[in-house]
Design an enzyme around this catalytic site. Sequence first.
Site, PDB file in Angstrom:
ATOM      1  N   VAL A  68       0.831  -1.210   0.000  1.00  0.00           N
ATOM      2  CA  VAL A  68       0.000   0.000   0.000  1.00  0.00           C
ATOM      3  C   VAL A  68       0.867   1.264   0.000  1.00  0.00           C
ATOM      4  CG1 VAL A  68      -1.892   1.213   1.153  1.00  0.00           C
ATOM      5  CG2 VAL A  68      -1.813  -1.279   1.240  1.00  0.00           C
TER       6      VAL A  68
ATOM      7  N   LYS B 221      -7.166  -1.899   9.602  1.00  0.00           N
ATOM      8  CA  LYS B 221      -8.464  -2.296  10.197  1.00  0.00           C
ATOM      9  C   LYS B 221      -8.288  -2.983  11.554  1.00  0.00           C
ATOM     10  CE  LYS B 221      -7.122  -5.731   7.273  1.00  0.00           C
ATOM     11  NZ  LYS B 221      -6.731  -5.965   5.915  1.00  0.00           N
TER      12      LYS B 221
ATOM     13  N   GLU C 270     -10.573   5.340   5.677  1.00  0.00           N
ATOM     14  CA  GLU C 270     -11.431   4.791   4.618  1.00  0.00           C
ATOM     15  C   GLU C 270     -10.921   3.451   4.100  1.00  0.00           C
ATOM     16  OE1 GLU C 270     -14.499   6.202   2.942  1.00  0.00           O
ATOM     17  OE2 GLU C 270     -14.311   4.048   2.721  1.00  0.00           O
TER      18      GLU C 270
ATOM     19  N   VAL D 158     -11.789  -0.512   5.469  1.00  0.00           N
ATOM     20  CA  VAL D 158     -12.927  -1.391   5.133  1.00  0.00           C
ATOM     21  C   VAL D 158     -13.118  -1.414   3.621  1.00  0.00           C
ATOM     22  CG1 VAL D 158     -15.397  -1.839   5.449  1.00  0.00           C
ATOM     23  CG2 VAL D 158     -14.076  -0.830   7.312  1.00  0.00           C
TER      24      VAL D 158
ATOM     25  N   GLY E 179     -11.182  -1.844   1.059  1.00  0.00           N
ATOM     26  CA  GLY E 179     -10.137  -1.267   0.191  1.00  0.00           C
ATOM     27  C   GLY E 179     -10.561  -0.059  -0.627  1.00  0.00           C
TER      28      GLY E 179
ATOM     29  N   ASP F 130     -10.798 -11.033  10.112  1.00  0.00           N
ATOM     30  CA  ASP F 130     -10.591  -9.825   9.291  1.00  0.00           C
ATOM     31  C   ASP F 130     -11.945  -9.200   8.914  1.00  0.00           C
ATOM     32  OD1 ASP F 130      -8.675  -8.205   7.422  1.00  0.00           O
ATOM     33  OD2 ASP F 130     -10.281  -8.881   6.109  1.00  0.00           O
TER      34      ASP F 130
ATOM     35  N   LYS G  94     -13.796  -5.500  10.094  1.00  0.00           N
ATOM     36  CA  LYS G  94     -14.389  -4.521   9.163  1.00  0.00           C
ATOM     37  C   LYS G  94     -15.868  -4.287   9.498  1.00  0.00           C
ATOM     38  CE  LYS G  94     -11.055  -5.817   5.604  1.00  0.00           C
ATOM     39  NZ  LYS G  94     -10.743  -6.840   4.588  1.00  0.00           N
TER      40      LYS G  94
END
Length: 431
Positions: free
Chosen positions: A15, A106, A130, A133, A135, A202, A206
């Site tokens: 990222v 997250k 943002e 959750v 992507g 995971d 979210k």
Amino acid sequence: MKETISVGLLGLGTVGSGVIEILEDHKESIQHKTGCNVNIKTVLVNNLSKPRNLQNNETKLTDQYTDITQDPEIDVVVEVMGGIDHTLKILMEAIENGKHIVTANKDLVAQYGAELLEATQRNKCDLFYEASVAGGIPILRAILDGLSSDRIRKMMGIVNGTTNYILTKMSKEGVDFDTVLKEAQDLGFAEADPTADVDGLDAARKMTILSILGFSMPINLEDVQIKGIRGLSLSDINYAKQLGYSVKLIGVADHSENGASISVEPTLLPLDHPLSSVNDEYNAVYVYGDAVGETMFYGPGAGKFPTATAVVSDLIAVIKSLRLGTSGMAYVQPQFPKKMKTKNDTITKKYLRLHVHDQPGMLMELTKIFAQYDISFDQIIQRKADAEDERELMMITHQVSEADFERAYEELGKLSSIRSVDSVFRVEGSE
Ligand code: NDP
Ligand code: HSE
């Protein structure tokens, strides 16, 4: 207002490198939208000797987080390194030093979002997350801005790309679980340790974040009922198809006068439900509001550029609020105290797969137990099992409370005609 905003970037992996590329590629349009230039001043990494492709020679690479948290020139900290406790410590130090925060993490937000929000508001700093959750889908903004006039009643999400990829491959190509999990890891969707993906944690993180914002309540991860896809068999996927359903790992967050209920579990959805056609690593969030009715948001839930797009959009939001003098005012504290539904108030349909002894009256015994708890059946399929004296039964109930279903399920275990209860899943979208 400064002409250049200085950013400290925590992490330069998938990222982080996407963030740097987007900032470079979209430099002019970001300048146009914000009236500022963005300069990545310092980047924190673990391993300084790894080769890196930094666009700006003046960007400093460091393995000391205080080079960012204690640098008075840095305005915004963008956290894309992951981790929970150590990362919380770094961000708290940055906030106490007046820095605005953007994070894609997250795990951290689901666990310590309230603490981070309190610290940023106290220090008049912004906190945006943002990318945490789904992507690249701007679902948090949709909930907080686009649907802010409405009362959200229900959210259903495919919010984990890895498990959706696994279930799609199992369903379409008949590939077994372990083979396709390895594929998802090679493609980079799965976490380094895929336990959190496969076991539903995971997705639960979210759904926690979505529920806090959607229902304006201080929900915790512990409030989410979690069941992952480990052990889900090809048989269930195939029988579900015969019954007219797909099987997806669905996060369901539901809110009514009786409170909220949140779960993540393998769920049967009618084949014509919009979430049934969300395949591979894609994510989607279905949101039902009192006034708007049904809406659905679809897109890539992970990956370098989709995730980095969300991160850079948050950075733009920070800069806009700096210009407007509204820093620290974007996300308000939850409006309502937490109220969770009891099992009596949590109503769903259920799918069951059982092996039973093939004897006269077996079906009557079974349905009698369910009838005691007012549970009736929508569909039943019976087929020959491998053993000559056994039958396999697939059943879908009508709506039933979790409490009644649990009681009936307990009594099923006492029936001598039942050899095994192989699967129990939730059924959504057909009521
Ligand atoms: P990567 O593992 O690709 O990158 C992590 C980066 O952080 C690396 O540059 C690593 O340094 C650095 N790092 C990790 N721990 C430390 C530490 N303790 N001190 C200093 N540097 C550290 O992760 P991703 O880019 O995939 O994910 C980043 C975050 O974004 C995570 O929170 C993830 O959950 C979230 N996210 C990721 C998505 C994705 O599709 N990848 C989607 C949505 C959210 P080094 O390079 O030296 O190893
Ligand atoms: N492992 C996560 C997923 C990455 O598969 O959805 C994005 O959060």
